[in-house]
Design a protein around this motif. Sequence first.
Motif, short mmCIF file in Angstrom:
data_model
loop_
_atom_site.label_atom_id
_atom_site.label_comp_id
_atom_site.label_asym_id
_atom_site.label_seq_id
_atom_site.Cartn_x
_atom_site.Cartn_y
_atom_site.Cartn_z
N LYS A 82 0.84 -1.19 0.00
CA LYS A 82 0.00 0.00 0.00
C LYS A 82 0.88 1.26 0.00
N ARG A 83 1.97 1.21 0.73
CA ARG A 83 2.84 2.38 0.77
C ARG A 83 3.42 2.65 -0.62
N ARG A 84 3.75 1.58 -1.32
CA ARG A 84 4.28 1.74 -2.68
C ARG A 84 3.22 2.34 -3.60
N GLN A 85 1.94 2.10 -3.23
CA GLN A 85 0.86 2.68 -4.03
C GLN A 85 0.52 4.09 -3.58
N ARG A 87 -0.44 4.97 -0.60
CA ARG A 87 -1.57 4.99 0.32
C ARG A 87 -1.09 4.76 1.74
N GLU C 23 8.18 -5.55 -6.90
CA GLU C 23 7.97 -4.37 -6.05
C GLU C 23 8.19 -4.64 -4.58
N VAL C 24 7.79 -5.81 -4.15
CA VAL C 24 8.03 -6.19 -2.76
C VAL C 24 8.76 -7.52 -2.76
N THR C 52 10.59 -2.72 -2.30
CA THR C 52 10.65 -2.75 -0.84
C THR C 52 11.15 -4.12 -0.43
N ALA C 72 -2.32 -7.21 -1.84
CA ALA C 72 -2.54 -5.76 -1.88
C ALA C 72 -2.17 -5.19 -3.25
#
Lengths: 301, 584, 399
Positions: A82-85, A87, C23-24, C52, C72
């Motif tokens: 979510k942080r990457r988005q 949010r 991304e993660v 991340t 997510a």
Amino acid sequence: MRWAVPEAEFVDPGTLGCQGCGGALSMRLVLKEVGDDAIAVLPACCWSIIDGPWPTHALRIPVFHTAFETAAVVAAGIKAAKRRQGRDTTVIAWAGDGGTFDIGLQALSGAAERNEDILYVCYDNEAYMNTGIQRSSATPRGTWTTTTPDENPEPRIKKDIMGIIAAHRIPYAATATAAYPEDLARKVRTAMEARGGMRFLHILAACPPGWKVAADQAIEVMRRAVRSRVFPLYEVRDGRHYTITYRPEPVLPIEEYLGLQGRFAPFGADPALVAAARREVDDRWAWLEEQHERSLQPATT
Amino acid sequence: MTPLDHVDDYPEIPVSLGSTRAAIKTGDWRSVRPVEVDRTAPCAFACPAGVDVPRYLDLIRLGRLDEALAVFAERNPFPRITGRVCPHSCEDGCNLAAATGDDPVAIRSIERWLGDATAQIPLPQPFEATRRRVAVVGSGPAGLAAAYYLRRSGHRVTVYERRPIAGGMLRHAIPEYRLPSAVVDAEIARLVDMGIEFVTGVELGRDFHLDELAPEHSAVFLATGACRARPVGITGEHLLDSGLEFLETAGLDLSIGRGMRCAVIGGGNTALDVARVVRRLGGEVTVLYRRTAEEMPAIREEYHHAVADGVVFEWLTLPRSVEKGEAGLVVTVEEMRLGKPDGSGRRRPEPTGRVRQLIFDRVFSAVGETADSTPFPANLKNAEGWLEVGPGGATADEMVHAGGDLVTGPATVVAAIAAGREAARLIDRRLGFSDRWASMPHQPVVGPDEVNPSYRSSARRTSDPKARTVDPLGEETLTVAAEAVLVELERCLSCGHCNACGTCFVLCPDGAIRWEEDGPVIDLEFCKGCGICVVECPGRALVLVNEREGPSFDGTSGASSDGRTSGRHGNGEAVLSKGGQVNA
Amino acid sequence: MPERLLLTGNHAAAYGAMLSRAEVISAYPITPQTMIVELLSELTASGKLDATFITVESEHSAMAACVGASAAGARTYTATSGQGLALMHEMLHWAVGARLPVVLTNVSRAMAPGWSIWADQTDILSQRDVGWMMLFAESVQEAQDFIIWSYRVAEQVHLPAMVGMDAFILSHTAEPLIVHDQSAVDAYLPKFEPIYALDPEDPRAYGGLVNRDHYFELRYKIFEAMDRAGELLVAAGEEFGEVLGRRYAPLEGYLLDDAEYVIVSAGALTSNVRQAVRDARARGIKVGLLRLVAFRPFPVAAMRRILAGRRKVAVLDRNMGPGHSGIFAAEVRSALFGSSSAPEVFDYVVGLGGRDVRVETILEVLDDLITRDDPEMALFVGVKGLPIGPIRKEAEVLR
């Protein structure tokens, strides 16, 4: 309404909690403060059921049901995404005592040590209730469960989860219970304000079937836990600064807490258990008062 | 949600498709149902006038003062008066005190504040005019209350008062420091504003007779009070001053100076009022009473005030004679002891034979007052010559009713108001009007074991602040401030009345209680019947009703879809009176 | 422009994750995988990879973090090996049930006890039935490319995928690697756009209590998705060739056209088989190689077609299947079962715990294959003191 508790609801009715479920109430009250920009992670626990059978669910926020031991880390993963988005959605790991004190402790410790930006809530009903009342490391000494029968009640004291959490030096940890809704609400607010790092709430949640109390006594029994100092209400900042948030006056004799619950039947048979429990409660309170006092002193270094 | 009848109806990702709200009606689980219901609070039950305390307190909290006054006036139109002089048995009944040991809610202080705050608001106005006339004889609290309720019923009311100014005992017997006459004036002015006619300076039996009222009036209410002082019955009686007369003229009596030694014989309210007035005028005063503080009929609070004022009490002291001596009036008293209880339940004083003499400058008699029955026709009186009065103030004459101290002997203002009101009800009915007035609070009363004081306010009980005044007879206390009232209101558990505190809403585990603008609504579609709302309700304004055996509100056997069933949202009294099992 | 580097299989895998724009990433160190996460940490720290990195306290948590992040809406990656993969097992199921296209690299290592860090495919094959797509890389290049290929298919069918790579033989061996141009990879692998991602604006519960009325249908959809993945792997493999210059397919044949004997293998071992096939051909033996690239979904139809009419098939199994045969052989036999022209399948268990499987060893296997009549359940190659042959019966052992 004279309670400083938001009117907004984020749990729809139709939940599958037992009558008088302290865990169901705790969720309702916590979400009132958290609001709807949030995602909940539910490991195996009563709430796996309470949220409703697929294809329905009760929470008005998204829920990710996950494996028993993974609440904290799945929440961390969601938060990262979510942080990457872009949010700043609040991600709540919502686990029972089994999923926190026992099987989930490793992932919880990992998340706490990394200071993950999540709100971890342990609703503690002091045994494996969803599977039918088996002891956990949150079960108090002297308690009957189906795996600690009357002849051999729980032999060990309850694990000090708050001590373990404090040792991770996370920004905010607090104990709360739905019987003190404003205290609980304030702590959730404080936890929300401490976003950026890990927040931990240890919520005592009565389980009428597991505690052997009448459903309508669920609030009373939680209240007595606080008033007898069995479950002190306090908060810990940065793992070091303790504040006792409620001092019961007068203090209820521990017997009035124990006597209300069938699960404490072994205490009736063994007065030594009562004396030991009282000693534990007194020691713990004295220790908390010391920490509280110490936290009021200006830092020396 | 689409029905999942075919695999293609299923989502690729196993996410939920809808809320439990639509699919899972947990109301099915219930065997008992919480029902919000107005029940009698102990304060209301203890109040001789039956004022619905929780309901008007709730309205004050909501800032709806005109409605609060209206609720109050349903049972008592004079909160400014009783808010000052009432012995507040309501507070003695307070569950907060019984359940916790805390001080009871300061109901009278709130009542007084309400009265003062609404002094400029008209009382609830008359219903449709009836063209009937009713005469009220006497303008004390019973007469004024009857006049109000009769006028409210739409009748034309004339009050006849023998003195030149109305108010009766309120004005003439209760000292100014307890009840300023300005307050009495204002309350009477409100009655005048309602259209009640006052004729003063006319005395029954002297200026007019009962039968003269008949042609013009459909009914009569007699409330001439108990204003005849009882003699002490001792040698030297003529040397005594009448306490009652002293009170009536106290403001004008300049004879009592600093250091004057006074005695008061008696232990009732008149005795204490006299004693306290004397103290205020600078005199020393000793109350001579033949029993002890335990048995004294005076309002207890007044006794404490008297002690605080410096009034000296000689207990178990019975005056036997008064005579003039060189140093003043010599009062010979006999020491008494308490024997077996008498008809009043109090222990009877018995002589011991030990006598002594006390010296005073003035001695007041205040051993009680009786009614004056001489103006009443014989057919209304019993063998002893007293008015014979039944329930609601009925007499042998269908047209004539009586109430207040005239009937009971010296009693409280609130009891007189209640009597006036009940008589007005009876008259109203007898004039052919259906009962427009709520009945008196009835059993069952919410008991101290039913309330939940767990979340009560930690505030200390408020009290009327002491006034600082240069006038020795000026009102001794002030009305509490609005802020103090708001704090005090929070102490009330609101027994038997939902005051929308929100406890049930906050603590419902299942979100089965909705919060609507004016309070909680139980959603029976989802309520599981855990009973938490019932046991946590501070004032037990909810009861549990057995689903199988209990009555239902919509006339069907099942759960209604809406919990709007009572008290706040309707009349829940029906539930209890239907006699269904109430498992509270 | 594509870059040409000399890199180990581990580093190539890290590059694969980077090119896929994971991304993660969440991982836990374990030999011989550790270099992957080390390099990814460096790439992330240096900003070369915008991801991340969650340094969790266990592989179980690594997979759990990926599951959460994927739910997510993030593209997620992890790498593990042996015990780590076993520890992940529960969460491997979770990724499938929640339909999350997580991709992981498993550097296959033998299971303990006793501790062994060497090549052995028992770890990955033990996860056969969790519902992950499974690809086996033979080269450093594939260690990189298969990650990209996996994401492409996994995200279309909402199933996770794992890429197997043999411990040390591939993970620690440097080979020339073409690192594709990022824009070309971007053209091949679009941004991850899941059907549903956890979003407060569309609050749904993921998973939860599924009763008997619904569980079967949700699982049936996984079967269908895996079936679709079989076709998509072929298409995406072709497209890989068009866009990135290297064509991949679920099965790879070598010198199969006239082959009477076929050796089936998977992973790095295949390179030695290739050499052995060439050597045997030089001796006039008509032998070919069939490499199993995709193990899940298993290319049943293609395998039946390719192996139809061959004289004999040898399957090399560097894994454990006590009580039955080696795992690959069981799968091959199962695929061929019922075909009238199916050859006999001989299962050769080789090189457990990283023991060398040399070209000569494979030639011995080939000789055995040609001469042996009874395929038995499984044949063991290189057990000290024993010739190639089946498990000894009790009588033989006692003697």
